[in-house]
Scaffold this active site. Structure first.
Site, PDB file in Angstrom:
ATOM      1  N   ILE A  73       0.851  -1.197   0.000  1.00  0.00           N
ATOM      2  CA  ILE A  73       0.000   0.000   0.000  1.00  0.00           C
ATOM      3  C   ILE A  73       0.882   1.240   0.000  1.00  0.00           C
ATOM      4  O   ILE A  73       1.850   1.331   0.771  1.00  0.00           O
ATOM      5  CB  ILE A  73      -0.954  -0.024   1.212  1.00  0.00           C
ATOM      6  CG1 ILE A  73      -1.901  -1.231   1.077  1.00  0.00           C
ATOM      7  CG2 ILE A  73      -1.744   1.280   1.298  1.00  0.00           C
ATOM      8  CD1 ILE A  73      -2.869  -1.405   2.215  1.00  0.00           C
ATOM      9  N   HIS A 102       9.182   4.195  -0.816  1.00  0.00           N
ATOM     10  CA  HIS A 102       9.387   2.751  -0.607  1.00  0.00           C
ATOM     11  C   HIS A 102       8.470   1.905  -1.478  1.00  0.00           C
ATOM     12  O   HIS A 102       8.827   0.827  -1.917  1.00  0.00           O
ATOM     13  CB  HIS A 102       9.176   2.390   0.869  1.00  0.00           C
ATOM     14  CG  HIS A 102       7.742   2.349   1.275  1.00  0.00           C
ATOM     15  ND1 HIS A 102       7.056   3.453   1.716  1.00  0.00           N
ATOM     16  CD2 HIS A 102       6.838   1.335   1.253  1.00  0.00           C
ATOM     17  CE1 HIS A 102       5.802   3.117   1.964  1.00  0.00           C
ATOM     18  NE2 HIS A 102       5.645   1.857   1.691  1.00  0.00           N
TER      19      HIS A 102
HETATM   20  N1  RBF Z   1       5.498  -5.068   2.813  1.00  0.00           N
HETATM   21  C1  RBF Z   1       4.308  -5.307   2.249  1.00  0.00           C
HETATM   22  O1  RBF Z   1       4.028  -6.449   1.900  1.00  0.00           O
HETATM   23  N2  RBF Z   1       3.402  -4.295   2.066  1.00  0.00           N
HETATM   24  C2  RBF Z   1       3.657  -3.009   2.405  1.00  0.00           C
HETATM   25  O2  RBF Z   1       2.786  -2.143   2.215  1.00  0.00           O
HETATM   26  C3  RBF Z   1       4.912  -2.716   2.983  1.00  0.00           C
HETATM   27  N3  RBF Z   1       5.234  -1.443   3.342  1.00  0.00           N
HETATM   28  C4  RBF Z   1       6.482  -1.191   3.809  1.00  0.00           C
HETATM   29  C5  RBF Z   1       6.869   0.134   4.109  1.00  0.00           C
HETATM   30  C6  RBF Z   1       8.163   0.424   4.551  1.00  0.00           C
HETATM   31  C7  RBF Z   1       8.549   1.836   4.824  1.00  0.00           C
HETATM   32  C8  RBF Z   1       9.087  -0.640   4.736  1.00  0.00           C
HETATM   33  C9  RBF Z   1      10.503  -0.362   5.202  1.00  0.00           C
HETATM   34  C10 RBF Z   1       8.709  -1.942   4.490  1.00  0.00           C
HETATM   35  C11 RBF Z   1       7.410  -2.234   4.025  1.00  0.00           C
HETATM   36  N4  RBF Z   1       7.034  -3.554   3.748  1.00  0.00           N
HETATM   37  C12 RBF Z   1       5.819  -3.791   3.184  1.00  0.00           C
HETATM   38  C13 RBF Z   1       7.896  -4.694   4.144  1.00  0.00           C
HETATM   39  C14 RBF Z   1       8.810  -5.199   3.043  1.00  0.00           C
HETATM   40  O3  RBF Z   1       8.071  -5.966   2.096  1.00  0.00           O
HETATM   41  C15 RBF Z   1       9.907  -6.099   3.668  1.00  0.00           C
HETATM   42  O4  RBF Z   1       9.292  -7.107   4.430  1.00  0.00           O
HETATM   43  C16 RBF Z   1      10.868  -5.311   4.545  1.00  0.00           C
HETATM   44  O5  RBF Z   1      11.369  -4.195   3.852  1.00  0.00           O
HETATM   45  C17 RBF Z   1      12.042  -6.206   5.029  1.00  0.00           C
HETATM   46  O6  RBF Z   1      12.765  -6.723   3.922  1.00  0.00           O
END
Ligand code: RBF
Length: 155
Positions: A88, A94
């Site tokens: 989202i 990011h």
């Molecule tokens: N993972 C998701 O599956 N959906 C998200 O909306 C999402 N938003 C994130 C926002 C930020 C700022 C960060 C740092 C990570 C987010 N992640 C999200 C997690 C990402 O997929 C992953 O698990 C982490 O970055 C660790 O590798």
């Protein structure tokens, strides 16, 4: 049987009862990804896949989906994987980095493993848009991803 499933059920080309399927599920936005999982799981059952042949693996976030899918393929005799996540948009870039990395990563696993890995990842502006696509007014993209891998196995 609803539209997308009807479009392939009964074609009879494949015996799905002997094939194993992996479903990798990201835990971020869990309410959405659980609904996607349910859509994919129910679709596989309706298409003739056996419960015991559906293997689930959770990963922390969508970024981890490609590696999760690769591990499943390496460790088990799986015909195809369905990767489910929900990213989202927030206030920082990011979103773009994660979406790009996940799409590229899943494509890489498809090509390197030579097995279908469906991109069942919602990339939406807000939670409402995501829920509309996880069993809401725009259907269930988990179900569509399940149908996609079955179609790929038929080709
Ligand atoms: N993972 C998701 O599956 N959906 C998200 O909306 C999402 N938003 C994130 C926002 C930020 C700022 C960060 C740092 C990570 C987010 N992640 C999200 C997690 C990402 O997929 C992953 O698990 C982490 O970055 C660790 O590798």
């Amino acid at each position: 049987m609803a539209g997308i499933l009807k479009s392939i059920s009964g074609r009879g080309k494949l015996n799905l009862s002997t094939k194993k399927f992996g479903i990798v599920v990201a835990e971020w936005n869990e309410d959405v990804t659980e609904a996607l999982f349910q859509g994919a799981y129910d679709a596989l059952l309706k298409l003739g896949v056996k419960k015991e042949n559906i293997i689930r693996k959770n990963v922390p976030g969508s970024f981890e989906l490609p590696l999760g899918a690769q591990w499943m393929i390496e460790k088990k005799p799986i015909a195809a994987v369905i990767a489910l996540g929900c990213v989202i948009q927030g206030d920082t870039p990011h979103f773009d980095y994660i979406c790009q990395a996940v799409a590229n990563g899943i494509m890489t696993v498809n090509l390197k493993s030579n097995k279908p890995v469906a991109f069942g990842v919602l990339t939406t502006l807000d939670k409402k848009q995501a829920l509309e696509r996880a069993g809401g007014k725009y259907g269930n993209k988990g179900e569509e991803a399940a149908v996609t891998v079955v179609k790929m196995l038929e080709t």
